[in-house]
Design a protein around this motif. Sequence first.
Motif, PDB file in Angstrom:
ATOM      1  N   GLY A 113       0.788  -1.218   0.000  1.00  0.00           N
ATOM      2  CA  GLY A 113       0.000   0.000   0.000  1.00  0.00           C
ATOM      3  C   GLY A 113       0.822   1.271   0.000  1.00  0.00           C
ATOM      4  N   VAL A 114       2.046   1.212  -0.537  1.00  0.00           N
ATOM      5  CA  VAL A 114       2.885   2.410  -0.649  1.00  0.00           C
ATOM      6  C   VAL A 114       3.227   2.615  -2.116  1.00  0.00           C
ATOM      7  N   SER A 115       3.907   3.717  -2.407  1.00  0.00           N
ATOM      8  CA  SER A 115       4.269   4.008  -3.785  1.00  0.00           C
ATOM      9  C   SER A 115       5.480   3.190  -4.227  1.00  0.00           C
ATOM     10  N   VAL A 116       5.631   3.060  -5.550  1.00  0.00           N
ATOM     11  CA  VAL A 116       6.793   2.354  -6.094  1.00  0.00           C
ATOM     12  C   VAL A 116       8.085   3.077  -5.714  1.00  0.00           C
ATOM     13  N   SER A 117       8.036   4.413  -5.662  1.00  0.00           N
ATOM     14  CA  SER A 117       9.242   5.172  -5.298  1.00  0.00           C
ATOM     15  C   SER A 117       9.656   4.883  -3.862  1.00  0.00           C
ATOM     16  N   THR A 118       8.660   4.702  -2.972  1.00  0.00           N
ATOM     17  CA  THR A 118       8.982   4.357  -1.581  1.00  0.00           C
ATOM     18  C   THR A 118       9.635   2.979  -1.518  1.00  0.00           C
ATOM     19  N   VAL A 119       9.092   2.021  -2.252  1.00  0.00           N
ATOM     20  CA  VAL A 119       9.690   0.679  -2.305  1.00  0.00           C
ATOM     21  C   VAL A 119      11.118   0.768  -2.829  1.00  0.00           C
ATOM     22  N   SER A 120      11.332   1.582  -3.854  1.00  0.00           N
ATOM     23  CA  SER A 120      12.664   1.734  -4.430  1.00  0.00           C
ATOM     24  C   SER A 120      13.656   2.289  -3.409  1.00  0.00           C
ATOM     25  N   LEU A 121      13.226   3.310  -2.654  1.00  0.00           N
ATOM     26  CA  LEU A 121      14.100   3.879  -1.629  1.00  0.00           C
ATOM     27  C   LEU A 121      14.501   2.827  -0.607  1.00  0.00           C
ATOM     28  N   VAL A 122      13.521   2.029  -0.172  1.00  0.00           N
ATOM     29  CA  VAL A 122      13.785   1.034   0.863  1.00  0.00           C
ATOM     30  C   VAL A 122      14.713  -0.063   0.336  1.00  0.00           C
ATOM     31  N   LEU A 123      14.399  -0.613  -0.828  1.00  0.00           N
ATOM     32  CA  LEU A 123      15.167  -1.744  -1.353  1.00  0.00           C
ATOM     33  C   LEU A 123      16.535  -1.336  -1.870  1.00  0.00           C
ATOM     34  N   ASN A 124      16.738  -0.034  -2.047  1.00  0.00           N
ATOM     35  CA  ASN A 124      18.066   0.459  -2.414  1.00  0.00           C
ATOM     36  C   ASN A 124      18.791   1.060  -1.217  1.00  0.00           C
ATOM     37  N   ASN A 125      18.243   0.784   0.013  1.00  0.00           N
ATOM     38  CA  ASN A 125      18.862   1.223   1.257  1.00  0.00           C
ATOM     39  C   ASN A 125      19.075   2.726   1.315  1.00  0.00           C
ATOM     40  N   ARG A 126      18.093   3.473   0.784  1.00  0.00           N
ATOM     41  CA  ARG A 126      18.171   4.938   0.824  1.00  0.00           C
ATOM     42  C   ARG A 126      16.963   5.509   1.577  1.00  0.00           C
ATOM     43  N   ASP A 127      16.430   4.699   2.493  1.00  0.00           N
ATOM     44  CA  ASP A 127      15.215   5.097   3.197  1.00  0.00           C
ATOM     45  C   ASP A 127      15.461   5.905   4.461  1.00  0.00           C
ATOM     46  N   ALA A 128      16.706   5.906   4.979  1.00  0.00           N
ATOM     47  CA  ALA A 128      16.987   6.597   6.236  1.00  0.00           C
ATOM     48  C   ALA A 128      16.608   8.069   6.136  1.00  0.00           C
ATOM     49  N   GLY A 129      15.741   8.515   7.053  1.00  0.00           N
ATOM     50  CA  GLY A 129      15.308   9.902   7.065  1.00  0.00           C
ATOM     51  C   GLY A 129      14.260  10.237   6.019  1.00  0.00           C
ATOM     52  N   ARG A 130      13.883   9.259   5.175  1.00  0.00           N
ATOM     53  CA  ARG A 130      12.908   9.519   4.116  1.00  0.00           C
ATOM     54  C   ARG A 130      11.647   8.666   4.263  1.00  0.00           C
ATOM     55  N   VAL A 131      11.806   7.489   4.834  1.00  0.00           N
ATOM     56  CA  VAL A 131      10.672   6.567   4.997  1.00  0.00           C
ATOM     57  C   VAL A 131      10.583   6.182   6.468  1.00  0.00           C
TER      58      VAL A 131
ATOM     59  N   PRO B 260      10.461   4.157   9.750  1.00  0.00           N
ATOM     60  CA  PRO B 260      11.066   2.845  10.014  1.00  0.00           C
ATOM     61  C   PRO B 260      10.077   1.686   9.946  1.00  0.00           C
ATOM     62  N   GLY B 261       8.861   1.877  10.458  1.00  0.00           N
ATOM     63  CA  GLY B 261       7.864   0.813  10.418  1.00  0.00           C
ATOM     64  C   GLY B 261       7.477   0.452   8.996  1.00  0.00           C
ATOM     65  N   THR B 262       7.321   1.485   8.152  1.00  0.00           N
ATOM     66  CA  THR B 262       6.979   1.249   6.748  1.00  0.00           C
ATOM     67  C   THR B 262       8.115   0.537   6.036  1.00  0.00           C
ATOM     68  N   ALA B 263       9.352   0.991   6.288  1.00  0.00           N
ATOM     69  CA  ALA B 263      10.522   0.371   5.652  1.00  0.00           C
ATOM     70  C   ALA B 263      10.628  -1.099   6.035  1.00  0.00           C
ATOM     71  N   SER B 264      10.407  -1.383   7.323  1.00  0.00           N
ATOM     72  CA  SER B 264      10.471  -2.771   7.786  1.00  0.00           C
ATOM     73  C   SER B 264       9.410  -3.627   7.098  1.00  0.00           C
ATOM     74  N   HIS B 265       8.196  -3.067   6.946  1.00  0.00           N
ATOM     75  CA  HIS B 265       7.108  -3.795   6.297  1.00  0.00           C
ATOM     76  C   HIS B 265       7.446  -4.085   4.835  1.00  0.00           C
ATOM     77  N   VAL B 266       8.029  -3.117   4.153  1.00  0.00           N
ATOM     78  CA  VAL B 266       8.411  -3.297   2.746  1.00  0.00           C
ATOM     79  C   VAL B 266       9.477  -4.388   2.618  1.00  0.00           C
ATOM     80  N   ARG B 267      10.482  -4.357   3.493  1.00  0.00           N
ATOM     81  CA  ARG B 267      11.546  -5.362   3.420  1.00  0.00           C
ATOM     82  C   ARG B 267      11.006  -6.763   3.708  1.00  0.00           C
ATOM     83  N   GLN B 268      10.154  -6.885   4.698  1.00  0.00           N
ATOM     84  CA  GLN B 268       9.582  -8.189   5.027  1.00  0.00           C
ATOM     85  C   GLN B 268       8.726  -8.714   3.880  1.00  0.00           C
ATOM     86  N   THR B 269       7.972  -7.827   3.254  1.00  0.00           N
ATOM     87  CA  THR B 269       7.135  -8.244   2.124  1.00  0.00           C
ATOM     88  C   THR B 269       7.998  -8.670   0.937  1.00  0.00           C
ATOM     89  N   ALA B 270       9.039  -7.891   0.668  1.00  0.00           N
ATOM     90  CA  ALA B 270       9.942  -8.232  -0.442  1.00  0.00           C
ATOM     91  C   ALA B 270      10.586  -9.596  -0.218  1.00  0.00           C
TER      92      ALA B 270
END
Length: 350
Positions: free
Chosen positions: A12-30, A32-42
């Motif tokens: 339920g997030v944008s593709v750009s948010t997924v991209s930030l998380v999976l490219n380890n560029r989420d710090a300060g941008r996403v 932490p709970g959302t980032a963790s959810h994206v990584r677990q789903t991936a």
Amino acid sequence: MTTMKEIAQRTGVSVSTVSLVLNNRDAGRVKPGTASHVRQTAQALGYQPNPLARSLRTSKTRILGFISEEIATTPYAGGMILGAQDAASRLGYVMLTVNTDGIANANDEIAALQRYGVDGFVYAKMFNCLTSVPSSLASLPFVLADAQDEEHRSPSITPDEFQIGYDATRRLIAADCAHIAYIGSSDPMLAQGLRLAGHRQALKDAGLDFGSHMQISVSGNEAALSAIDRMIESEHPDGFFCFNDARAMQVYLCAARHGLHIGEDISVIGVDNHRVFAETLSPRLTSVELPHYEMGFWAVSKLVSLIEEQNPSEATLPPTDRDTAPMPLLDSAPAQIHCRLIEKESVRRR
């Protein structure tokens, strides 16, 4: 093959948010709970990044170069290279390792790796020292491991050598040692002076004598054994802080000649926590463990933050599943690691 779009739909997030998380560029941008959810789903969906597509899109190959000056031929290579590889893998990079025998050869190896499109380099030395940086690295992202450049301008990671001497000596003092000797090295190494300085400061803080008669710096087995024998006969130390585990072994040999029992009559601490000595000496040697794994891990993590142009105050270390010494923040400059003292049986119990 699972795509970022599928992960975005599932979370339920944008593709750009997924991209930030999976490219380890989420710090300060996403969050932490959302980032963790994206990584677990991936992970649950079996997502695997396409490195070729990524390199074409970003002009980055996600390949790192590890330049080792004789590291690959030393007993410590495994730890430093393993740490570097672990960090690279966790950050979505692969690493190529080459061995050199000096600056001129290093420039040749760097040029060869550049032809493979390497994004940045770790330049590692075989022991902590001040070094000249190869000229071919000047315009490239790089990090020094187990070394600092002579002008202290380059990102680097080293053991906290002063603290090694301080902590080891404080441990001997805590074991009621009041007449502590330092068995050092006569080789001109940065670590020798810093460990000795830490040793002397610990003695000073405890109000104990730190005269030159309680310090010897030697090289070579026979010279060391003779010097330690003379010190035991003339000064009768009750504790020994040794520059490394090899020096500690020489104390063991001399103690046996004099009928002294390690861990009872005298206490001994080395540096390295070298596997050979750890498995050979009896009683087992208390030693300060040099952070080779941690230096490799931190150096690659720092290098990736430079390549990806992360804000230094926001760049973070990736998680590791190993029990490690605490690593400094990635914005530390220059960075030092507080080494762990590994307790065994060579220090007498109070």
